[in-house]
Design a protein around this motif. Structure first.
Motif, PDB file in Angstrom:
ATOM      1  N   ALA A   1      39.935  38.408  29.081  1.00  0.00           N
ATOM      2  CA  ALA A   1      40.047  37.095  28.260  1.00  0.00           C
ATOM      3  C   ALA A   1      39.028  37.020  26.945  1.00  0.00           C
ATOM      4  O   ALA A   1      39.503  36.411  25.963  1.00  0.00           O
ATOM      5  CB  ALA A   1      40.217  35.939  29.266  1.00  0.00           C
TER       6      ALA A   1
ATOM      7  N   LYS B   1      51.107  38.869  35.035  1.00  0.00           N
ATOM      8  CA  LYS B   1      52.305  38.645  35.977  1.00  0.00           C
ATOM      9  C   LYS B   1      53.394  38.969  35.355  1.00  0.00           C
ATOM     10  O   LYS B   1      54.373  39.413  35.727  1.00  0.00           O
ATOM     11  CB  LYS B   1      52.147  37.175  36.339  1.00  0.00           C
ATOM     12  CG  LYS B   1      50.888  36.948  37.274  1.00  0.00           C
ATOM     13  CD  LYS B   1      50.838  35.471  37.830  1.00  0.00           C
ATOM     14  CE  LYS B   1      49.556  35.467  38.918  1.00  0.00           C
ATOM     15  NZ  LYS B   1      49.356  34.050  39.412  1.00  0.00           N
TER      16      LYS B   1
ATOM     17  N   THR C   1      42.147  32.466  27.587  1.00  0.00           N
ATOM     18  CA  THR C   1      41.500  31.803  29.087  1.00  0.00           C
ATOM     19  C   THR C   1      41.745  32.962  30.161  1.00  0.00           C
ATOM     20  O   THR C   1      42.958  33.720  29.794  1.00  0.00           O
ATOM     21  CB  THR C   1      42.012  30.533  29.383  1.00  0.00           C
ATOM     22  OG1 THR C   1      43.390  30.609  29.517  1.00  0.00           O
ATOM     23  CG2 THR C   1      41.827  29.594  28.462  1.00  0.00           C
ATOM     24  N   ALA C   2      40.977  33.003  30.820  1.00  0.00           N
ATOM     25  CA  ALA C   2      41.554  34.122  32.029  1.00  0.00           C
ATOM     26  C   ALA C   2      42.764  33.593  32.767  1.00  0.00           C
ATOM     27  O   ALA C   2      43.565  34.568  32.961  1.00  0.00           O
ATOM     28  CB  ALA C   2      40.351  34.012  33.221  1.00  0.00           C
ATOM     29  N   SER C   3      43.012  32.523  32.687  1.00  0.00           N
ATOM     30  CA  SER C   3      44.617  32.133  33.259  1.00  0.00           C
ATOM     31  C   SER C   3      45.478  32.692  32.284  1.00  0.00           C
ATOM     32  O   SER C   3      46.332  32.878  32.795  1.00  0.00           O
ATOM     33  CB  SER C   3      44.646  30.690  33.492  1.00  0.00           C
ATOM     34  OG  SER C   3      45.616  30.141  33.835  1.00  0.00           O
ATOM     35  N   ALA C   4      45.231  32.480  30.972  1.00  0.00           N
ATOM     36  CA  ALA C   4      46.394  32.950  30.152  1.00  0.00           C
ATOM     37  C   ALA C   4      46.640  34.439  30.395  1.00  0.00           C
ATOM     38  O   ALA C   4      47.556  35.161  30.464  1.00  0.00           O
ATOM     39  CB  ALA C   4      46.107  32.426  28.880  1.00  0.00           C
TER      40      ALA C   4
ATOM     41  N   SER D   1      45.837  36.222  32.962  1.00  0.00           N
ATOM     42  CA  SER D   1      46.424  36.489  34.403  1.00  0.00           C
ATOM     43  C   SER D   1      48.103  36.435  34.359  1.00  0.00           C
ATOM     44  O   SER D   1      48.912  37.143  34.857  1.00  0.00           O
ATOM     45  CB  SER D   1      46.011  35.410  35.269  1.00  0.00           C
ATOM     46  OG  SER D   1      46.474  35.667  36.495  1.00  0.00           O
ATOM     47  N   GLN D   2      48.315  35.196  33.513  1.00  0.00           N
ATOM     48  CA  GLN D   2      49.909  34.992  33.517  1.00  0.00           C
ATOM     49  C   GLN D   2      50.566  36.375  32.461  1.00  0.00           C
ATOM     50  O   GLN D   2      51.585  36.594  32.972  1.00  0.00           O
ATOM     51  CB  GLN D   2      50.128  33.723  32.540  1.00  0.00           C
ATOM     52  CG  GLN D   2      49.709  32.448  33.337  1.00  0.00           C
ATOM     53  CD  GLN D   2      50.457  32.346  34.742  1.00  0.00           C
ATOM     54  OE1 GLN D   2      51.992  32.594  34.737  1.00  0.00           O
ATOM     55  NE2 GLN D   2      49.953  32.040  35.928  1.00  0.00           N
TER      56      GLN D   2
END
Length: 296
Positions: free
Chosen positions: A23, A38, A29-32, A34-35
């Motif tokens: 990221a 997925k 972001t790490a969340s982005a 991750s998405q």
């Protein structure tokens, strides 16, 4: 169809080992990230990552995707270069350049005015990075062009996806006060000349410290190091303030002023500087324009 951004995210995670580091490299972001991973798993229908301690590893399917990703990105880059060549090959847009600090100061900064005059639609975005990191950034397509130096005479390993061109040979000189006894010598300095004098030098682990240590490889006594300083302008301030010498690469050397002089060495320490870029971007008008400016 596989999403290109998700494919780039997986490639970065594979290289760096964690979602957080990927990221940071990609500017998300790490969340982005991750998405994106997925989304890629939904597109291919199988898991591509598996947890491993605090990081992640590729599944066999993820490894197969990463192994094929280079061809995808190279094909996309060739498409972009073909489009630019149709428009008379005019350098335009943003070229992301990564380089070590003294290359930015001594090579890139001086050519920016010339590029602005001849390529008004081209803008350089320069980021300071050490050679290993710079080559990774170009390989991962988060940068377009890297300036790197060899590591004490050993070239930095070049990823297979990249090509390079020699652009400069940098050498080191000894800088001293005009009142220093060595300033009176009108010839290249030898190891015997340098013995017994006090020094400010770069910290251990740097190329310049390796240069410094090699000056005294055959000496009977250890050199008299008074100061360890990473910043070359600060080294020069200490040279001007006291009776110490400094070994400084020419690219890193700001104007010396009236109180300081430099003297060459009989056995000149040197480092070779190369520009590196992806083979698939070889026809890039922007890259070629910068290479031409550096050569001039």
């Amino acid at each position: 169809m596989i999403d290109v951004a998700a494919l780039r995210a997986l490639r970065s995670v594979a290289a760096l080992g964690t979602l957080a580091r990927a990221a940071e490299e990609l500017g998300f972001t790490a969340s982005a990230v991750s998405q994106q991973i997925k989304r890629l798993e939904r597109q291919v229908g199988v898991p591509v990552l598996a947890p491993a301690g605090r990081g992640v590893v590729l599944t066999p399917a993820g490894q197969a995707i990463v192994d094929s990703a280079a061809e995808v990105f190279q094909a996309l880059e060739r498409c972009a270069e073909a489009a630019q060549s149709v428009s008379a090959g005019t350098p335009r847009g943003v070229l992301r350049v990564v380089a070590f600090s003294t290359a930015i100061r001594g090579l890139l900064a001086p050519v920016i005015p010339r590029l602005a005059a001849h390529c008004p639609d081209l803008r350089l975005h320069i980021t300071e990075q050490d050679p290993d990191q710079a080559l990774h950034s170009v390989d991962a397509a988060t940068a377009d062009l890297a300036l790197v130096h060899d590591a004490d005479g050993l070239p930095v390993p070049l990823p297979l996806s990249l090509t390079q061109r020699h652009v400069h040979t940098d050498v080191g000189d000894v800088v001293m006060s005009r009142t220093h006894p060595l300033a009176r010598l009108d010839r290249p300095l030898t190891g015997t000349d340098l013995a017994g004098h006090a020094w400010v030098t770069s910290p251990p682990g740097s190329v310049c410290h390796q240069w410094f240590r090699r000056l005294f490889a055959d000496a009977a006594e250890e050199p008299d190091v008074h100061h360890l300083v990473d910043d070359f302008a600060t080294q020069l301030a200490l040279v001007a303030a006291g009776d110490v010498l400094a070994l400084i690469p020419r690219l890193a050397r700001p104007p010396l002023g009236d109180g300081l002089v430099s003297r060459p060495l009989r056995r000149r320490p040197k480092r070779e500087i190369n520009a590196a870029w992806r083979r698939s971007a070889n026809a890039s008008p922007a890259i070629q324009a910068v290479l031409t400016a550096l050569a001039d």
